[in-house]
Design a protein around this motif. Structure first.
Motif, PDB file in Angstrom:
ATOM      1  N   PRO A 172       0.828  -1.205   0.000  1.00 49.62           N
ATOM      2  CA  PRO A 172       0.000   0.000   0.000  1.00 49.62           C
ATOM      3  C   PRO A 172       0.868   1.263   0.000  1.00 49.62           C
ATOM      4  O   PRO A 172       1.984   1.248   0.517  1.00 49.62           O
ATOM      5  N   ALA A 173       0.318   2.342  -0.548  1.00 46.51           N
ATOM      6  CA  ALA A 173       1.103   3.566  -0.681  1.00 46.51           C
ATOM      7  C   ALA A 173       1.584   4.070   0.681  1.00 46.51           C
ATOM      8  O   ALA A 173       2.711   4.559   0.810  1.00 46.51           O
ATOM      9  N   TRP A 174       0.720   3.955   1.702  1.00 44.81           N
ATOM     10  CA  TRP A 174       1.146   4.282   3.059  1.00 44.81           C
ATOM     11  C   TRP A 174       1.294   2.997   3.852  1.00 44.81           C
ATOM     12  O   TRP A 174       0.368   2.183   3.848  1.00 44.81           O
ATOM     13  N   PRO A 175       2.434   2.710   4.456  1.00 41.11           N
ATOM     14  CA  PRO A 175       3.578   3.620   4.640  1.00 41.11           C
ATOM     15  C   PRO A 175       4.713   3.402   3.633  1.00 41.11           C
ATOM     16  O   PRO A 175       5.787   3.968   3.789  1.00 41.11           O
ATOM     17  N   TRP A 176       4.464   2.585   2.583  1.00 40.81           N
ATOM     18  CA  TRP A 176       5.593   2.096   1.796  1.00 40.81           C
ATOM     19  C   TRP A 176       6.170   3.104   0.816  1.00 40.81           C
ATOM     20  O   TRP A 176       7.354   3.033   0.481  1.00 40.81           O
ATOM     21  N   LYS A 177       5.380   4.049   0.357  1.00 47.33           N
ATOM     22  CA  LYS A 177       5.954   5.041  -0.559  1.00 47.33           C
ATOM     23  C   LYS A 177       7.025   5.891   0.143  1.00 47.33           C
ATOM     24  O   LYS A 177       8.148   6.016  -0.364  1.00 47.33           O
ATOM     25  N   PRO A 178       6.723   6.475   1.309  1.00 51.16           N
ATOM     26  CA  PRO A 178       7.780   7.220   1.992  1.00 51.16           C
ATOM     27  C   PRO A 178       8.918   6.324   2.489  1.00 51.16           C
ATOM     28  O   PRO A 178      10.087   6.728   2.466  1.00 51.16           O
ATOM     29  N   LEU A 179       8.598   5.093   2.910  1.00 46.68           N
ATOM     30  CA  LEU A 179       9.651   4.198   3.377  1.00 46.68           C
ATOM     31  C   LEU A 179      10.590   3.806   2.236  1.00 46.68           C
ATOM     32  O   LEU A 179      11.808   3.699   2.431  1.00 46.68           O
ATOM     33  N   ALA A 180      10.037   3.589   1.041  1.00 45.25           N
ATOM     34  CA  ALA A 180      10.875   3.254  -0.105  1.00 45.25           C
ATOM     35  C   ALA A 180      11.840   4.386  -0.411  1.00 45.25           C
ATOM     36  O   ALA A 180      13.017   4.157  -0.734  1.00 45.25           O
ATOM     37  N   ALA A 181      11.352   5.624  -0.305  1.00 45.14           N
ATOM     38  CA  ALA A 181      12.228   6.775  -0.524  1.00 45.14           C
ATOM     39  C   ALA A 181      13.311   6.827   0.540  1.00 45.14           C
ATOM     40  O   ALA A 181      14.489   7.076   0.244  1.00 45.14           O
ATOM     41  N   ALA A 182      12.935   6.550   1.780  1.00 50.80           N
ATOM     42  CA  ALA A 182      13.899   6.598   2.876  1.00 50.80           C
ATOM     43  C   ALA A 182      14.955   5.507   2.752  1.00 50.80           C
ATOM     44  O   ALA A 182      16.129   5.720   3.074  1.00 50.80           O
ATOM     45  N   LEU A 183      14.543   4.335   2.285  1.00 47.40           N
ATOM     46  CA  LEU A 183      15.477   3.211   2.190  1.00 47.40           C
ATOM     47  C   LEU A 183      16.680   3.515   1.297  1.00 47.40           C
ATOM     48  O   LEU A 183      17.748   2.926   1.467  1.00 47.40           O
ATOM     49  N   ARG A 184      16.498   4.411   0.348  1.00 50.32           N
ATOM     50  CA  ARG A 184      17.601   4.728  -0.557  1.00 50.32           C
ATOM     51  C   ARG A 184      18.725   5.478   0.139  1.00 50.32           C
ATOM     52  O   ARG A 184      19.866   5.454  -0.320  1.00 50.32           O
ATOM     53  N   PHE A 185      18.416   6.140   1.255  1.00 50.66           N
ATOM     54  CA  PHE A 185      19.388   7.051   1.851  1.00 50.66           C
ATOM     55  C   PHE A 185      19.744   6.752   3.304  1.00 50.66           C
ATOM     56  O   PHE A 185      20.747   7.247   3.799  1.00 50.66           O
ATOM     57  N   LEU A 186      18.934   5.936   3.983  1.00 48.86           N
ATOM     58  CA  LEU A 186      19.203   5.667   5.395  1.00 48.86           C
ATOM     59  C   LEU A 186      20.479   4.841   5.574  1.00 48.86           C
ATOM     60  O   LEU A 186      20.837   4.046   4.704  1.00 48.86           O
ATOM     61  N   PRO A 187      21.145   4.972   6.691  1.00 48.10           N
ATOM     62  CA  PRO A 187      22.299   4.114   6.985  1.00 48.10           C
ATOM     63  C   PRO A 187      21.900   2.644   7.001  1.00 48.10           C
ATOM     64  O   PRO A 187      20.759   2.311   7.334  1.00 48.10           O
ATOM     65  N   GLU A 188      22.840   1.779   6.679  1.00 45.30           N
ATOM     66  CA  GLU A 188      22.539   0.348   6.600  1.00 45.30           C
ATOM     67  C   GLU A 188      21.987  -0.206   7.908  1.00 45.30           C
ATOM     68  O   GLU A 188      21.095  -1.065   7.906  1.00 45.30           O
ATOM     69  N   ALA A 189      22.502   0.247   9.020  1.00 49.66           N
ATOM     70  CA  ALA A 189      22.050  -0.259  10.313  1.00 49.66           C
ATOM     71  C   ALA A 189      20.578   0.026  10.533  1.00 49.66           C
ATOM     72  O   ALA A 189      19.888  -0.725  11.222  1.00 49.66           O
ATOM     73  N   VAL A 190      20.063   1.100   9.940  1.00 54.25           N
ATOM     74  CA  VAL A 190      18.648   1.454  10.078  1.00 54.25           C
ATOM     75  C   VAL A 190      17.814   0.765   9.007  1.00 54.25           C
ATOM     76  O   VAL A 190      16.771   0.180   9.298  1.00 54.25           O
ATOM     77  N   SER A 191      18.265   0.806   7.754  1.00 52.81           N
ATOM     78  CA  SER A 191      17.479   0.242   6.650  1.00 52.81           C
ATOM     79  C   SER A 191      17.258  -1.251   6.816  1.00 52.81           C
ATOM     80  O   SER A 191      16.201  -1.774   6.466  1.00 52.81           O
ATOM     81  N   ALA A 192      18.213  -1.958   7.366  1.00 54.52           N
ATOM     82  CA  ALA A 192      18.095  -3.410   7.535  1.00 54.52           C
ATOM     83  C   ALA A 192      16.977  -3.786   8.483  1.00 54.52           C
ATOM     84  O   ALA A 192      16.453  -4.904   8.438  1.00 54.52           O
ATOM     85  N   LYS A 193      16.580  -2.861   9.345  1.00 49.66           N
ATOM     86  CA  LYS A 193      15.521  -3.140  10.311  1.00 49.66           C
ATOM     87  C   LYS A 193      14.125  -2.799   9.783  1.00 49.66           C
ATOM     88  O   LYS A 193      13.127  -3.141  10.407  1.00 49.66           O
ATOM     89  N   LEU A 194      14.050  -2.127   8.647  1.00 47.38           N
ATOM     90  CA  LEU A 194      12.762  -1.651   8.139  1.00 47.38           C
ATOM     91  C   LEU A 194      12.057  -2.650   7.253  1.00 47.38           C
ATOM     92  O   LEU A 194      10.840  -2.634   7.138  1.00 47.38           O
ATOM     93  N   VAL A 195      12.821  -3.520   6.549  1.00 44.67           N
ATOM     94  CA  VAL A 195      12.206  -4.427   5.577  1.00 44.67           C
ATOM     95  C   VAL A 195      12.575  -5.857   5.892  1.00 44.67           C
ATOM     96  O   VAL A 195      13.690  -6.128   6.301  1.00 44.67           O
TER      97      VAL A 195
END
Length: 259
Positions: free
Chosen positions: A236-259
């Motif tokens: 669904p667009a929420w919350p995945w559209k903003p999360l997809a944008a964030a995943l491109r730039f977040l540090p690895e230690a953070v991005s690995a916990k989101l998906v």
């Protein structure tokens, strides 16, 4: 029915009446089949479990305009063309192909479970490419069509451990879609890349996350996005559209916990 993204472009809105869906015996594939049947479409369904497809076809026969089924293991790449041609012939043509068949196996690379990772890539990327080849041959011959690739939010960024091969396979699928979009821009052949987040299906069984969407809501969002025919949609667009944008730039230690 107006298709917003497509209707804003060069070609007028259309309704895709004849739809092929792979991986249709369970999960998102089954859910999409049920949703499109409720809209009165004609369906060509393919999956490895023919008995499940036949049961599903019986359930959908009262709503769908027509239902054709065939057994298909997409890793048997030579058989994909046969399956698509057979379904297209039974439906009297095809307007949309949804490349959905996928596998969620995986293990940390180098831990002695290479077979699971190789099977995942063979199904999700090589098998998907075989489907894309078969669908595009039909669409090029008839001069129109809608190709839908069911990728994943996991495609946005390489993920660690057991998700590494899955993430890579879906990233490859998304890239194939992007290449076709660049080639086919301005033509009547439309390519859509869909990136689902966590939707409650067998492939996500056992995943513990507050970001899980129930199956019915997830499938409804998926079909709504497909009908719009965008180039890309997070679902669904929420919350995945903003999360997809964030995943491109977040540090690895953070991005690995989101998906």
């Amino acid at each position: 029915m107006a298709l917003g993204d497509r209707g804003a472009g060069r070609f007028p809105p259309v309704t895709r009446e004849k739809i092929i869906i792979t991986g249709a015996s369970s999960g998102l594939g089954e859910g999409m089949a049920r949703e499109f049947a409720a809209r009165g479409r004609s369906l060509g369904l393919a999956a490895r479990r023919l008995d499940k497809l036949e049961d599903l076809a019986a359930d959908l026969s009262a709503q769908a305009k027509a239902v054709a089924v065939t057994r298909l293991d997409v890793t048997d790449t030579d058989d994909v063309t046969r399956a698509f041609a057979e379904l297209s012939a039974e439906l009297g043509g095809v307007d949309r192909v949804i490349v959905n068949a996928g596998l969620g196996k995986g293990a940390p690379i180098g831990t002695g479970n290479a077979a699971a990772n190789i099977e995942t890539v063979q199904t999700n990327l090589v098998g998907a490419l075989a489907q894309i080849e078969a669908a595009m041959a039909i669409f090029r011959a008839q001069g129109y069509g809608h190709l839908v690739l069911i990728s994943s939010i996991s495609a946005v960024r390489g993920l660690p451990k057991a998700q590494a091969a899955y993430s890579a396979s879906k990233a490859g699928l998304s890239t194939l879609g992007q290449g076709l979009q660049a080639e086919l821009a301005g033509t009547p052949i439309v390519v859509t890349v869909i990136l689902p987040g966590y939707i409650e299906t067998d492939i996500n069984r056992g995943v513990k996350t507050k970001l899980m969407t129930d199956t019915r809501s997830g499938v409804a969002a998926l079909v709504k996005a497909i009908e719009r025919e965008p180039r890309r949609a997070e679902v669904p667009a929420w919350p995945w559209k903003p999360l997809a944008a964030a995943l491109r730039f977040l540090p690895e230690a953070v991005s690995a916990k989101l998906v």
